[in-house]
Motif scaffolding. Structure first.
Motif: not given
Length: 56
Positions: A10-15, A20-21, A24-29
């Motif tokens: 999910p973090g890679r998808l958000l990135e 979105i770096g 931020t992607a890891s924090a959101l996920a």
């Protein structure tokens, strides 16, 4: 941090979203968890506080 981020799907998808770096992607996920628990993207946006407040 980057090694953990590379294994998080999910973090890679958000990135892939512009602006979105990895951090931020890891924090959101991590904070969202299972996005399937929201009925719609609008509900997720409201949970994140991205929609204006209603004053009616």
């Amino acid at each position: 941090m980057r090694a953990i981020h590379r294994t998080d799907a999910p973090g890679r998808l958000l990135e892939t979203i512009p602006g979105i770096g990895p951090l931020t992607a890891s924090a959101l996920a991590a904070s969202i968890g299972n996005a399937g628990s929201f009925r719609s993207g609008r509900e997720l946006a409201a949970w994140l506080g991205l929609v204006p407040r209603q004053h009616s």
